[in-house]
Design a protein around this motif. Structure first.
Motif, short mmCIF file in Angstrom:
data_model
loop_
_atom_site.label_atom_id
_atom_site.label_comp_id
_atom_site.label_asym_id
_atom_site.label_seq_id
_atom_site.Cartn_x
_atom_site.Cartn_y
_atom_site.Cartn_z
N PRO A 105 0.88 -1.33 0.14
CA PRO A 105 -0.08 0.20 0.09
C PRO A 105 0.87 1.26 0.00
CG PRO A 105 0.00 -1.13 2.12
CD PRO A 105 0.73 -1.99 1.19
N GLY A 106 2.05 0.94 0.28
CA GLY A 106 2.85 2.50 0.32
C GLY A 106 3.78 2.56 -0.75
N VAL A 107 3.39 1.76 -1.95
CA VAL A 107 4.16 2.05 -3.23
C VAL A 107 3.10 2.62 -4.19
CG1 VAL A 107 5.43 0.89 -5.11
CG2 VAL A 107 5.70 0.29 -2.94
N ARG A 108 3.60 3.72 -4.61
CA ARG A 108 2.75 4.58 -5.49
C ARG A 108 2.49 3.87 -7.04
NH1 ARG A 108 0.86 8.70 -2.55
NH2 ARG A 108 1.97 9.21 -0.70
N PRO A 109 1.39 4.34 -7.70
CA PRO A 109 1.38 3.87 -9.19
C PRO A 109 2.51 4.11 -9.96
CG PRO A 109 -0.62 4.63 -8.28
CD PRO A 109 0.30 4.91 -7.43
N LEU A 110 3.03 5.42 -9.96
CA LEU A 110 4.15 5.92 -10.78
C LEU A 110 5.46 5.11 -10.22
CD1 LEU A 110 5.58 7.70 -12.83
CD2 LEU A 110 6.07 9.28 -10.88
N GLN A 111 5.65 4.63 -9.42
CA GLN A 111 6.70 3.57 -8.98
C GLN A 111 6.56 2.61 -9.45
OE1 GLN A 111 6.23 4.77 -4.57
NE2 GLN A 111 8.29 4.23 -4.56
N PHE A 112 5.36 1.82 -9.30
CA PHE A 112 5.16 0.54 -10.18
C PHE A 112 5.70 0.75 -11.52
CE2 PHE A 112 1.92 -0.44 -6.72
CZ PHE A 112 2.83 -1.29 -5.91
N ALA A 113 5.10 1.62 -12.20
CA ALA A 113 5.37 1.87 -13.95
C ALA A 113 6.76 1.96 -13.93
CB ALA A 113 4.47 3.07 -14.02
N LEU A 114 7.25 2.81 -13.46
CA LEU A 114 8.86 2.93 -13.63
C LEU A 114 9.67 1.74 -13.40
CD1 LEU A 114 9.40 6.76 -12.99
CD2 LEU A 114 9.11 5.70 -14.95
N TRP A 185 16.27 8.38 -11.84
CA TRP A 185 16.16 7.36 -12.96
C TRP A 185 15.91 7.88 -14.32
CZ3 TRP A 185 12.81 5.19 -16.46
CH2 TRP A 185 13.03 3.77 -17.11
N SER A 186 16.76 7.36 -15.43
CA SER A 186 16.56 8.01 -16.78
C SER A 186 16.06 6.99 -17.69
CB SER A 186 17.68 8.80 -17.29
OG SER A 186 17.80 9.01 -18.63
N LEU A 187 15.09 6.93 -18.53
CA LEU A 187 14.97 5.79 -19.65
C LEU A 187 15.92 6.03 -20.50
CD1 LEU A 187 11.49 4.78 -20.96
CD2 LEU A 187 13.47 5.59 -22.60
#
Length: 234
Positions: A105-114, A185-187
């Motif tokens: 629950p403490g991990v945000r959607p943007l973190q999952f995506a990246l 972090w950089s793509l």
């Protein structure tokens, strides 16, 4: 985890159309709750694959066969990780943090995506280039144009992902350390690293022990970055 259909991931198998991996990702989207961390990445990657498919059909790639082969073999690396985890086995180290933290629950959607993009670009893309060279009987240099074009699409979509998934101004105090973490972090750097790794792996393909050692170290290093990206926030 919902039962998943097994997907042929052999590099020497004749690549299916891009639509086949799109349909598989759509099926996964329907099977997972929207808040699941893998589902978050899957939505992002589905959008990427659909866009690449449209551009291939629109003639944006000079070598259609190479573009389709690279895109499909690249996607199969992710789908293999999904099938491996669904079967109760350990996926590659680069994917393990995302599967482990997918319901945190403490991990945000943007973190999952990246974190998913990190695993897929940092590790899978290099191996997919080598898979494609073997499938088509070519050299990495022959794929550079297709590689760069796919990378350009990924960069554009990464910008949109950050805009769509970044917490709003009302959460700025919470998002501030998150912004600092994700800004590290950089793509583009991940793309450059993937291309260098692919060339190196191709260069040592006749030295299997060395190639295996490098692949394992690449996998572990990308997994460590992914674990950092998934640092939970209160």
């Amino acid at each position: 985890m919902a039962q998943t259909e097994q997907f042929d991931t052999r590099a020497d198998h004749h690549p299916a159309p891009v639509g086949s991996v799109v349909e598989r990702m759509r099926t996964l989207r329907a099977n997972w709750p929207a808040t699941d961390g893998i589902a978050v990445f899957n939505r992002v990657y589905l959008a990427v694959t659909e866009e690449i498919g449209r551009r291939i059909d629109g003639g944006d790639f000079a070598d259609r066969r190479a573009a389709v082969t690279l895109d499909v073999l690249f996607a199969r690396r992710y789908l293999t990780a999904v099938d491996t985890a669904a079967a109760g086995r350990r996926p590659p180290a680069c994917w393990r943090p995302l599967f482990q933290y997918r319901r945190h629950p403490g991990v945000r959607p943007l973190q999952f995506a990246l974190a998913g993009i990190n695993a897929h670009i940092g590790h899978d893309l290099a191996l997919a280039v080598v898979d494609t060279c073997r499938a088509l009987g070519c050299e990495p240099a022959d794929l550079e144009g297709e590689f760069d074009r796919v990378g350009d699409i990924l960069t554009l979509l990464e910008e949109r992902i950050r805009e769509d998934l970044m917490p709003g101004p009302d959460l700025l105090e919470i998002a501030d350390p998150l912004t600092h973490l994700l800004g590290s972090w950089s793509l583009e750097r991940a793309r450059d690293g993937a291309w260098s790794a692919a060339r190196l792996l191709w260069g040592v393909r006749k030295l299997p022990d060395l190639a295996e050692e490098f692949t394992q170290r690449l996998d572990a290093g990308v997994g460590l970055v992914g674990r950092c990206l998934l640092t939970p926030w209160p």
